[in-house]
Design a protein around this motif. Structure first.
Motif, PDB file in Angstrom:
ATOM      1  N   VAL A 203      -8.664   2.130  -0.039  1.00  8.49           N
ATOM      2  CA  VAL A 203      -9.086   2.017   1.364  1.00  8.49           C
ATOM      3  C   VAL A 203      -8.976   3.392   2.016  1.00  8.49           C
ATOM      4  O   VAL A 203      -8.238   4.265   1.553  1.00  8.49           O
ATOM      5  N   ASN A 204      -9.717   3.577   3.101  1.00  7.77           N
ATOM      6  CA  ASN A 204      -9.758   4.858   3.809  1.00  7.77           C
ATOM      7  C   ASN A 204      -9.493   4.599   5.285  1.00  7.77           C
ATOM      8  O   ASN A 204     -10.224   3.832   5.928  1.00  7.77           O
ATOM      9  N   ASN A 205      -8.439   5.214   5.842  1.00  5.79           N
ATOM     10  CA  ASN A 205      -8.095   4.909   7.237  1.00  5.79           C
ATOM     11  C   ASN A 205      -9.097   5.468   8.255  1.00  5.79           C
ATOM     12  O   ASN A 205      -9.026   5.139   9.438  1.00  5.79           O
ATOM     13  N   LEU A 206     -10.048   6.277   7.794  1.00  8.96           N
ATOM     14  CA  LEU A 206     -11.103   6.707   8.715  1.00  8.96           C
ATOM     15  C   LEU A 206     -11.980   5.522   9.116  1.00  8.96           C
ATOM     16  O   LEU A 206     -12.585   5.520  10.191  1.00  8.96           O
ATOM     17  N   ASP A 207     -12.017   4.491   8.277  1.00  8.45           N
ATOM     18  CA  ASP A 207     -12.852   3.318   8.548  1.00  8.45           C
ATOM     19  C   ASP A 207     -12.446   2.610   9.830  1.00  8.45           C
ATOM     20  O   ASP A 207     -13.291   2.008  10.508  1.00  8.45           O
ATOM     21  N   TRP A 208     -11.159   2.606  10.175  1.00 11.64           N
ATOM     22  CA  TRP A 208     -10.742   1.888  11.387  1.00 11.64           C
ATOM     23  C   TRP A 208     -10.287   2.806  12.525  1.00 11.64           C
ATOM     24  O   TRP A 208      -9.879   2.343  13.568  1.00 11.64           O
TER      25      TRP A 208
ATOM     26  N   GLY B 213      -6.275   9.094   2.988  1.00  7.09           N
ATOM     27  CA  GLY B 213      -6.239   9.359   4.434  1.00  7.09           C
ATOM     28  C   GLY B 213      -7.367  10.223   4.957  1.00  7.09           C
ATOM     29  O   GLY B 213      -7.167  11.399   5.280  1.00  7.09           O
ATOM     30  N   GLY B 214      -8.550   9.642   5.065  1.00  3.01           N
ATOM     31  CA  GLY B 214      -9.659  10.384   5.645  1.00  3.01           C
ATOM     32  C   GLY B 214      -9.425  10.753   7.094  1.00  3.01           C
ATOM     33  O   GLY B 214      -9.942  11.759   7.587  1.00  3.01           O
TER      34      GLY B 214
ATOM     35  N   TYR C 127       0.828  -1.209   0.000  1.00 10.28           N
ATOM     36  CA  TYR C 127       0.000   0.000   0.000  1.00 10.28           C
ATOM     37  C   TYR C 127       0.856   1.249   0.000  1.00 10.28           C
ATOM     38  O   TYR C 127       2.023   1.249   0.364  1.00 10.28           O
ATOM     39  N   CYS C 128       0.213   2.334  -0.452  1.00  8.33           N
ATOM     40  CA  CYS C 128       0.794   3.669  -0.359  1.00  8.33           C
ATOM     41  C   CYS C 128      -0.322   4.605   0.056  1.00  8.33           C
ATOM     42  O   CYS C 128      -1.460   4.473  -0.406  1.00  8.33           O
ATOM     43  N   GLY C 129      -0.011   5.559   0.917  1.00  7.03           N
ATOM     44  CA  GLY C 129      -1.013   6.488   1.424  1.00  7.03           C
ATOM     45  C   GLY C 129      -0.965   7.834   0.728  1.00  7.03           C
ATOM     46  O   GLY C 129       0.104   8.336   0.367  1.00  7.03           O
ATOM     47  N   PHE C 130      -2.158   8.416   0.536  1.00  7.71           N
ATOM     48  CA  PHE C 130      -2.281   9.745  -0.066  1.00  7.71           C
ATOM     49  C   PHE C 130      -3.232  10.562   0.807  1.00  7.71           C
ATOM     50  O   PHE C 130      -4.423  10.258   0.869  1.00  7.71           O
ATOM     51  N   ASP C 131      -2.709  11.577   1.470  1.00 10.72           N
ATOM     52  CA  ASP C 131      -3.550  12.396   2.339  1.00 10.72           C
ATOM     53  C   ASP C 131      -4.256  13.482   1.532  1.00 10.72           C
ATOM     54  O   ASP C 131      -3.651  14.100   0.652  1.00 10.72           O
TER      55      ASP C 131
END
Length: 431
Positions: free
Chosen positions: A126-131, A75-76, A39-43
């Motif tokens: 995927v959205n990290n706000l989910d967890w 990155g929510g 994975y790679c994150g994009f804010d």
């Protein structure tokens, strides 16, 4: 099971795309043994990604083409905090509704670069706000925070620079960003069997934090790989021009302006950028460089780079429009341009502005638009028949009749007047 390209890591290294990695030889072996999830994150720090995000986006695509499964994390949650890594000052906090709207736009953008219908290694967003949104602060501090040493966090280069800089330093909010990003890796390991995180070299501290947290929380052995931050040989910032940031959204940077940005790449940068931003084989790029050294005149590399990257970001139609506009302006033949082409030029392709007719002569109107230092220079150009409006030569007899020159029936597509002064000076008036 997808066919695995065992030469992926060697190709990334040949392109200069590996800055740091954990595991070294172990990572190479691990990637060669089977399909892996990374994975790679994009804010969401704006309503569009800019070209600084292209290297990681294209690297996700390279991994997928090699048989691995990419996750693009939007990155929510982390977008609500702000990454302090190598930033000079605290980021402005955006409201949850603004961040949520940007998340949706970024999801659509990253989806253009990776394939969601390729079997077992189909991409996911995927959205990290989910967890994170349902996790209370005490649980987070007990389950995640206890695994981090403040001493180690302070010694991370990205944090150290902020602490040692005079001024506001770093807030506790931004200081905890590393914990959130590390928790993302641990969660994606648990939820998606994700075992590799990639990101820019400024993310090394956050990535190694996630590697360590995943081991501590879940006993998982995972890897990190960073990509170089793109720099220009002359020391100026990559992705910035006099008119501003180069965005991936065509409504913020038109395909024509995007194409021109790459076409104007310096000779000192162009071969590196071909390795970073295209899928051309490294050997072919080396051949282009050798051919340019041997040839006289303008190198071919810039044209190849502009064509390849514009097609990747804006598709065949976007590339065709950019090339059509470029050729029309170069040749002075506007007959092939359509209304959408003029919209691109009005957006950011040429100096432009709304037509405001007055009693002033044509010479003054064009001088006020910045086409010449004064009306006298425009007058000289008129005397030489060196002024054209929509391809029609304008002479001295029309100097006092700007309203006639810019009559409604003379407008292209009902609203455009493209003025050319001399061989290269353009201004687009709109009504």
């Amino acid at each position: 099971m997808a066919n695995i390209d065992k030469g992926l890591l060697a190709d990334l290294q040949a392109r200069g795309l590996v800055a740091q990695m954990t595991g070294d030889d172990a990572l190479a072996s691990y990637l060669a043994e089977g399909s892996r999830t990374l994975y790679c994150g994009f804010d969401p720090t704006a309503d569009s990604l800019h070209i600084g995000s292209l290297v990681p986006l294209l690297t996700l695509k390279r991994f997928q083409l090699a048989g691995h499964k990419p996750l693009a994390l939007v990155g929510g949650a982390t977008g609500l905090i702000g990454d302090p890594s190598f930033k000079a000052a605290e980021r402005k906090l955006n409201t949850p509704d603004v961040v949520a709207s940007w998340v949706d736009k970024l999801k659509a953008q990253v989806s253009a670069f990776i394939d969601f219908d390729s079997g077992a290694n189909s991409a996911e967003v995927v959205n990290n706000l989910d967890w994170t949104q349902g996790m209370d602060v005490l649980t987070f501090l007990r389950d995640v925070g206890k695994h981090f040493s403040v001493n180690n966090m302070i010694n991370k280069e990205s944090v150290k620079q902020r602490i040692e800089r005079e001024g506001s330093g770093i807030s506790f909010t931004e200081f905890t960003y590393m914990l959130l990003q590390s928790f993302d890796f641990a969660e994606l390991y648990k939820r998606n069997q994700c075992t590799l995180q990639i990101g820019g070299s400024d993310q090394w501290g956050n990535i190694t934090g996630g590697v360590d947290l995943t081991r501590r929380m879940h006993g998982g052995h995972v890897f990190g790989l960073t990509l170089p931050l793109v720099t220009k040989a002359d020391g100026t910032k990559f992705g910035k021009t006099e008119s501003g940031t180069i965005w991936l959204d065509a409504k913020k940077t038109s395909p024509y302006a995007f194409y021109q940005f790459w076409l104007n790449t310096a000779d000192a940068d162009v071969y590196k950028f071909l390795r970073y931003f295209t899928f051309l084989p490294v050997a072919q790029i080396a051949d282009i460089e050798e051919a340019d050294k041997a040839a006289q005149g303008r190198p071919q590399a810039q044209g190849v780079l502009a064509k390849e990257v514009t097609r990747l970001v804006h598709g065949d139609a976007g590339l065709a429009a950019a090339e059509r506009i470029t050729q029309a302006l170069f040749a002075g033949d506007l007959s092939d341009l359509g209304a959408e082409d003029y919209e691109q030029l009005a957006q950011d392709g040429l100096p432009s502005g709304e037509l405001a007719l007055s009693d002033a002569p044509l010479t003054q109107l064009l001088a006020d638009a910045g086409m010449a230092p004064s009306g006298k220079q425009v007058k000289d150009a008129l005397a030489r028949n060196a002024v054209e409006v929509n391809g029609r030569a304008i002479g001295m007899e029309q100097n006092m009749a700007a309203a006639e020159v810019f009559a409604p029936e003379q407008a292209l597509f009902g609203r455009f007047y493209l003025v050319k002064l001399g061989k290269k000076k353009y201004h687009l008036f709109t009504r």
